[in-house]
Design a protein around this motif. Structure first.
Motif, PDB file in Angstrom:
ATOM      1  N   LEU A  10      -9.994  -6.050  12.087  1.00 13.23           N
ATOM      2  CA  LEU A  10     -10.446  -6.715  10.863  1.00 13.23           C
ATOM      3  C   LEU A  10     -11.330  -5.798  10.037  1.00 13.23           C
ATOM      4  O   LEU A  10     -11.222  -5.751   8.802  1.00 13.23           O
ATOM      5  CB  LEU A  10     -11.199  -8.001  11.212  1.00 13.23           C
ATOM      6  CG  LEU A  10     -11.753  -8.786  10.018  1.00 13.23           C
ATOM      7  CD1 LEU A  10     -10.616  -9.245   9.107  1.00 13.23           C
ATOM      8  CD2 LEU A  10     -12.579  -9.986  10.498  1.00 13.23           C
ATOM      9  N   GLU A  11     -12.229  -5.053  10.699  1.00 11.37           N
ATOM     10  CA  GLU A  11     -13.074  -4.114   9.959  1.00 11.37           C
ATOM     11  C   GLU A  11     -12.220  -3.038   9.278  1.00 11.37           C
ATOM     12  O   GLU A  11     -12.481  -2.652   8.133  1.00 11.37           O
ATOM     13  CB  GLU A  11     -14.092  -3.467  10.908  1.00 11.37           C
ATOM     14  CG  GLU A  11     -15.150  -4.430  11.415  1.00 11.37           C
ATOM     15  CD  GLU A  11     -15.875  -5.122  10.273  1.00 11.37           C
ATOM     16  OE1 GLU A  11     -16.319  -4.426   9.334  1.00 11.37           O
ATOM     17  OE2 GLU A  11     -15.991  -6.359  10.306  1.00 11.37           O
ATOM     18  N   SER A  12     -11.198  -2.586   9.982  1.00 14.37           N
ATOM     19  CA  SER A  12     -10.294  -1.596   9.379  1.00 14.37           C
ATOM     20  C   SER A  12      -9.543  -2.206   8.194  1.00 14.37           C
ATOM     21  O   SER A  12      -9.325  -1.533   7.170  1.00 14.37           O
ATOM     22  CB  SER A  12      -9.290  -1.082  10.429  1.00 14.37           C
ATOM     23  OG  SER A  12      -9.952  -0.336  11.436  1.00 14.37           O
ATOM     24  N   ALA A  13      -9.125  -3.467   8.300  1.00 15.27           N
ATOM     25  CA  ALA A  13      -8.424  -4.140   7.203  1.00 15.27           C
ATOM     26  C   ALA A  13      -9.334  -4.289   5.990  1.00 15.27           C
ATOM     27  O   ALA A  13      -8.904  -4.105   4.840  1.00 15.27           O
ATOM     28  CB  ALA A  13      -7.924  -5.504   7.662  1.00 15.27           C
ATOM     29  N   LYS A  14     -10.613  -4.596   6.233  1.00  9.07           N
ATOM     30  CA  LYS A  14     -11.564  -4.709   5.119  1.00  9.07           C
ATOM     31  C   LYS A  14     -11.738  -3.367   4.418  1.00  9.07           C
ATOM     32  O   LYS A  14     -11.747  -3.279   3.178  1.00  9.07           O
ATOM     33  CB  LYS A  14     -12.916  -5.200   5.640  1.00  9.07           C
ATOM     34  CG  LYS A  14     -12.944  -6.643   6.091  1.00  9.07           C
ATOM     35  CD  LYS A  14     -14.348  -6.985   6.612  1.00  9.07           C
ATOM     36  CE  LYS A  14     -14.441  -8.408   7.107  1.00  9.07           C
ATOM     37  NZ  LYS A  14     -15.801  -8.711   7.646  1.00  9.07           N
ATOM     38  N   GLU A  15     -11.912  -2.302   5.198  1.00  5.90           N
ATOM     39  CA  GLU A  15     -12.095  -0.966   4.620  1.00  5.90           C
ATOM     40  C   GLU A  15     -10.864  -0.543   3.834  1.00  5.90           C
ATOM     41  O   GLU A  15     -10.980   0.019   2.735  1.00  5.90           O
ATOM     42  CB  GLU A  15     -12.396   0.039   5.735  1.00  5.90           C
ATOM     43  CG  GLU A  15     -13.748  -0.171   6.400  1.00  5.90           C
ATOM     44  CD  GLU A  15     -13.964   0.771   7.579  1.00  5.90           C
ATOM     45  OE1 GLU A  15     -13.135   1.692   7.768  1.00  5.90           O
ATOM     46  OE2 GLU A  15     -14.951   0.586   8.321  1.00  5.90           O
ATOM     47  N   ALA A  16      -9.695  -0.813   4.399  1.00 10.91           N
ATOM     48  CA  ALA A  16      -8.457  -0.418   3.728  1.00 10.91           C
ATOM     49  C   ALA A  16      -8.270  -1.186   2.423  1.00 10.91           C
ATOM     50  O   ALA A  16      -7.926  -0.604   1.388  1.00 10.91           O
ATOM     51  CB  ALA A  16      -7.266  -0.654   4.655  1.00 10.91           C
ATOM     52  N   ALA A  17      -8.489  -2.504   2.455  1.00 11.72           N
ATOM     53  CA  ALA A  17      -8.335  -3.318   1.246  1.00 11.72           C
ATOM     54  C   ALA A  17      -9.334  -2.886   0.180  1.00 11.72           C
ATOM     55  O   ALA A  17      -8.992  -2.818  -1.020  1.00 11.72           O
ATOM     56  CB  ALA A  17      -8.518  -4.796   1.586  1.00 11.72           C
ATOM     57  N   GLY A  18     -10.566  -2.594   0.598  1.00 13.51           N
ATOM     58  CA  GLY A  18     -11.566  -2.141  -0.363  1.00 13.51           C
ATOM     59  C   GLY A  18     -11.199  -0.812  -0.986  1.00 13.51           C
ATOM     60  O   GLY A  18     -11.382  -0.605  -2.203  1.00 13.51           O
ATOM     61  N   GLU A  19     -10.649   0.077  -0.183  1.00 10.43           N
ATOM     62  CA  GLU A  19     -10.229   1.389  -0.698  1.00 10.43           C
ATOM     63  C   GLU A  19      -9.129   1.253  -1.748  1.00 10.43           C
ATOM     64  O   GLU A  19      -9.203   1.840  -2.831  1.00 10.43           O
ATOM     65  CB  GLU A  19      -9.737   2.240   0.475  1.00 10.43           C
ATOM     66  CG  GLU A  19      -9.115   3.566   0.072  1.00 10.43           C
ATOM     67  CD  GLU A  19      -8.412   4.243   1.239  1.00 10.43           C
ATOM     68  OE1 GLU A  19      -7.463   5.005   0.984  1.00 10.43           O
ATOM     69  OE2 GLU A  19      -8.800   3.990   2.406  1.00 10.43           O
ATOM     70  N   VAL A  20      -8.114   0.443  -1.438  1.00  7.71           N
ATOM     71  CA  VAL A  20      -7.003   0.267  -2.380  1.00  7.71           C
ATOM     72  C   VAL A  20      -7.468  -0.454  -3.639  1.00  7.71           C
ATOM     73  O   VAL A  20      -7.085  -0.101  -4.758  1.00  7.71           O
ATOM     74  CB  VAL A  20      -5.844  -0.498  -1.709  1.00  7.71           C
ATOM     75  CG1 VAL A  20      -4.735  -0.784  -2.724  1.00  7.71           C
ATOM     76  CG2 VAL A  20      -5.282   0.298  -0.537  1.00  7.71           C
ATOM     77  N   GLY A  55       0.810  -1.218   0.000  1.00  3.08           N
ATOM     78  CA  GLY A  55       0.000   0.000   0.000  1.00  3.08           C
ATOM     79  C   GLY A  55       0.837   1.258   0.000  1.00  3.08           C
ATOM     80  O   GLY A  55       0.331   2.342  -0.332  1.00  3.08           O
ATOM     81  N   GLU A  56       2.141   1.143   0.328  1.00  2.00           N
ATOM     82  CA  GLU A  56       3.030   2.307   0.307  1.00  2.00           C
ATOM     83  C   GLU A  56       3.152   2.879  -1.100  1.00  2.00           C
ATOM     84  O   GLU A  56       3.252   4.089  -1.279  1.00  2.00           O
ATOM     85  CB  GLU A  56       4.410   1.919   0.844  1.00  2.00           C
ATOM     86  CG  GLU A  56       4.442   1.545   2.318  1.00  2.00           C
ATOM     87  CD  GLU A  56       4.026   0.104   2.580  1.00  2.00           C
ATOM     88  OE1 GLU A  56       3.998  -0.293   3.753  1.00  2.00           O
ATOM     89  OE2 GLU A  56       3.733  -0.623   1.601  1.00  2.00           O
ATOM     90  N   LEU A  57       3.151   2.009  -2.100  1.00  2.00           N
ATOM     91  CA  LEU A  57       3.225   2.476  -3.493  1.00  2.00           C
ATOM     92  C   LEU A  57       2.025   3.353  -3.823  1.00  2.00           C
ATOM     93  O   LEU A  57       2.155   4.410  -4.451  1.00  2.00           O
ATOM     94  CB  LEU A  57       3.306   1.277  -4.437  1.00  2.00           C
ATOM     95  CG  LEU A  57       3.407   1.554  -5.941  1.00  2.00           C
ATOM     96  CD1 LEU A  57       4.245   0.468  -6.625  1.00  2.00           C
ATOM     97  CD2 LEU A  57       2.031   1.614  -6.605  1.00  2.00           C
ATOM     98  N   VAL A  58       0.844   2.930  -3.399  1.00  2.00           N
ATOM     99  CA  VAL A  58      -0.375   3.706  -3.640  1.00  2.00           C
ATOM    100  C   VAL A  58      -0.324   5.010  -2.863  1.00  2.00           C
ATOM    101  O   VAL A  58      -0.665   6.084  -3.377  1.00  2.00           O
ATOM    102  CB  VAL A  58      -1.610   2.879  -3.238  1.00  2.00           C
ATOM    103  CG1 VAL A  58      -2.890   3.684  -3.482  1.00  2.00           C
ATOM    104  CG2 VAL A  58      -1.653   1.565  -4.004  1.00  2.00           C
ATOM    105  N   GLN A  59       0.131   4.934  -1.630  1.00  2.00           N
ATOM    106  CA  GLN A  59       0.204   6.107  -0.757  1.00  2.00           C
ATOM    107  C   GLN A  59       1.113   7.181  -1.344  1.00  2.00           C
ATOM    108  O   GLN A  59       0.854   8.378  -1.187  1.00  2.00           O
ATOM    109  CB  GLN A  59       0.700   5.671   0.621  1.00  2.00           C
ATOM    110  CG  GLN A  59       0.603   6.731   1.702  1.00  2.00           C
ATOM    111  CD  GLN A  59       1.110   6.194   3.032  1.00  2.00           C
ATOM    112  OE1 GLN A  59       2.226   5.679   3.114  1.00  2.00           O
ATOM    113  NE2 GLN A  59       0.281   6.302   4.063  1.00  2.00           N
ATOM    114  N   ARG A  60       2.169   6.779  -2.037  1.00  2.00           N
ATOM    115  CA  ARG A  60       3.132   7.736  -2.589  1.00  2.00           C
ATOM    116  C   ARG A  60       2.774   8.224  -3.986  1.00  2.00           C
ATOM    117  O   ARG A  60       3.552   8.909  -4.632  1.00  2.00           O
ATOM    118  CB  ARG A  60       4.530   7.109  -2.617  1.00  2.00           C
ATOM    119  CG  ARG A  60       5.065   6.795  -1.234  1.00  2.00           C
ATOM    120  CD  ARG A  60       6.528   6.473  -1.272  1.00  2.00           C
ATOM    121  NE  ARG A  60       7.018   5.968  -0.005  1.00  2.00           N
ATOM    122  CZ  ARG A  60       8.292   5.672   0.252  1.00  2.00           C
ATOM    123  NH1 ARG A  60       9.199   5.842  -0.694  1.00  2.00           N
ATOM    124  NH2 ARG A  60       8.653   5.202   1.427  1.00  2.00           N
TER     125      ARG A  60
END
Length: 470
Positions: A127-137, A67-72
């Motif tokens: 886990l809910e945060s991981a789902k939201e993050a994965a969905g966003e990316v 996700g660092e690649l996306v963040q940058r």
């Protein structure tokens, strides 16, 4: 036609009444030479990458990034490069991570991160945060794939991306008394479904989430998903785009490692945690049958293209077999040899040889092969009666010169000559005299050539005769 009209317009800008005719002519000639040089460099480049394009067609590549690649902000550039590979017939599986996005979601929900031995402990809130993050990316990646930017590899491209429940997972469980809860590891990859999608020219996208047969969701690591997918799919390459330059040991970038070398490095306890993690998964993939694993920096624009289409690449490569071989040529090498010698024939360095002659003489040739592509060749024509041998057609690809391949070919030809009972070898050259003189050759005369070779001497070329005692 459009390009030529633009060029004519550029020439017309010089035809000002106030400019002397000679100056106009000189500037037009200079512009024409510049254009010719650009065209020649483009042709050279295209010829240099053609063997890779041929070798990689219909091959399966698993490309993984955090996700660092996306963040940058490097996602769009990567997707354009992926579209280029897809257009050339490569089958691509993308695996994304989302660690920084998970951390951001945890902060927003005021949930504290929890780790043990470098592994995240994923409770229900995490886990809910991981789902939201994965969905966003995942949505960001799908949006980038869907765009058609003019004057980029995405122009007029329509790439369908498929994602779904391809990953079955199981819980990590309790380690050293610590319950990792919803943190999981990959149990199975649905390889059949992924292959079906790839065969229909789809791009497959895998997220760092997996599901159990009972419907539970688990937070996975990108590295685990990528190596598991590469093994299950029998991928030809696994490519990790990382924040590091590759595998660095004692301040030196390790460009190529065999599986045995990688395993020795793994047990040396000299690597930082991030490098050790990637190396562990690279070794796992190679043991599972993946031919090549690459670790390359995402901070370098176009790093995936530079790694795949240049001889030395830009990162580290781990292989389960010998990366390079110097061997005797076979009939299937004729095309590669012709491609190697064509530039030297065009500029007059080598005498022209047609395909028929190369096919007839293929047993005299030796070649250097690297990762399935020929990078050098040379031939030895023996004259047993005089115990002489002619070294001919020495050529090394332009993008791999200066690393000693020419000298390796020379030594190999010398070994072949000795094995045939020859005592001297000679070369005929018009442009590379000093290279051979530095390697033990001495000037000789045409009279020193074997009689059969003297009759074939080209008096128009007036090649120098250089000879070396073995």
């Amino acid at each position: 036609m459009k390009h030529y009209n633009l060029r004519m317009n550029s020439f017309s800008s010089f035809t000002n009444d106030k400019m002397p005719p000679q100056k106009v002519s000189d500037e037009i000639n200079e512009k024409a030479l510049e254009i010719a040089d650009q065209q020649a460099r483009f042709v050279d480049w295209l010829r240099s990458v053609a063997p890779y394009i041929h070798a990689f067609h219909n091959k399966t590549f698993v490309v993984a990034f955090g996700g660092e690649l996306v963040q940058r902000g490097a996602l769009n550039a990567l997707i354009q490069d992926i579209a280029f590979l897809h257009a050339m017939g490569m089958q691509i599986v993308l695996v994304h991570g989302s660690r920084p996005q998970v951390e951001e979601q945890l902060r927003l929900h005021q949930v504290e991160s929890s780790f043990f031995n470098g592994m995240r402990i994923t409770d229900a809130d995490a886990l809910e945060s991981a789902k939201e993050a994965a969905g966003e990316v995942r949505l960001d990646i799908e949006a980038a794939i869907s765009q058609g930017l003019p004057n980029t590899p995405m122009a007029h491209a329509h790439i369908s991306v498929v994602s779904g429940n391809f990953v079955t997972a199981r819980p990590v469980g309790i380690l050293d008394g610590v319950d990792f809860q919803h943190t999981g590891i990959v149990r199975k990859i649905d390889a059949n479904s992924i292959h079906h999608s790839l065969s229909h020219r789809k791009l497959v996208l895998l997220s760092p989430l997996g599901f159990s047969p009972t419907g539970e969701a688990f937070n996975l690591s990108m590295e685990d998903v990528a190596s598991s997918a590469a093994v299950a799919l029998h991928a030809d390459k696994l490519i990790y785009l990382t924040s590091m330059p590759g595998i660095v040991e004692d301040s030196d970038l390790q460009r190529e490692l065999s599986l045995n070398e990688a395993q020795q490095l793994q047990t040396s306890n000299t690597l930082d945690t991030e490098t050790a993690t990637y190396l562990t998964h690279a070794i796992r993939a190679c043991r599972g049958g993946v031919t090549r694993v690459h670790l390359i920096p995402f901070t370098l624009d176009g790093s995936i293209l530079l790694e795949l289409f240049t001889h030395d690449g830009v990162g580290s490569m781990i292989s389960d077999k010998n990366l390079e071989s110097l061997r005797e040529a076979v009939i299937d090498d004729v095309g590669g040899i012709l491609q190697l010698i064509e530039p030297l024939e065009s500029d007059g360095t080598l005498v022209r040889r047609g395909r028929t002659q190369i096919e007839r003489d293929i047993n005299y040739f030796s070649v250097i092969e690297h990762d399935g592509v020929l990078f050098g060749c040379a031939a030895l024509y023996p004259y047993p009666q005089e115990k002489l041998g002619e070294m001919a057609c020495l050529s090394v690809a332009s993008d791999s010169q200066g690393v000693g391949d020419g000298e390796r070919l020379l030594k190999h030809i010398e070994q072949r000559a000795r094995a045939q009972g020859l005592t001297r070898i000679f070369v005929l050259t018009t442009r590379t005299e000093h290279w051979f003189l530095k390697r033990g050759f001495r000037k000789a005369s045409i009279d020193n050539l074997p009689e059969d070779r003297r009759r074939l001497y080209n008096w128009q070329r007036k090649s120098l005769v250089l000879m070396k005692q073995l």
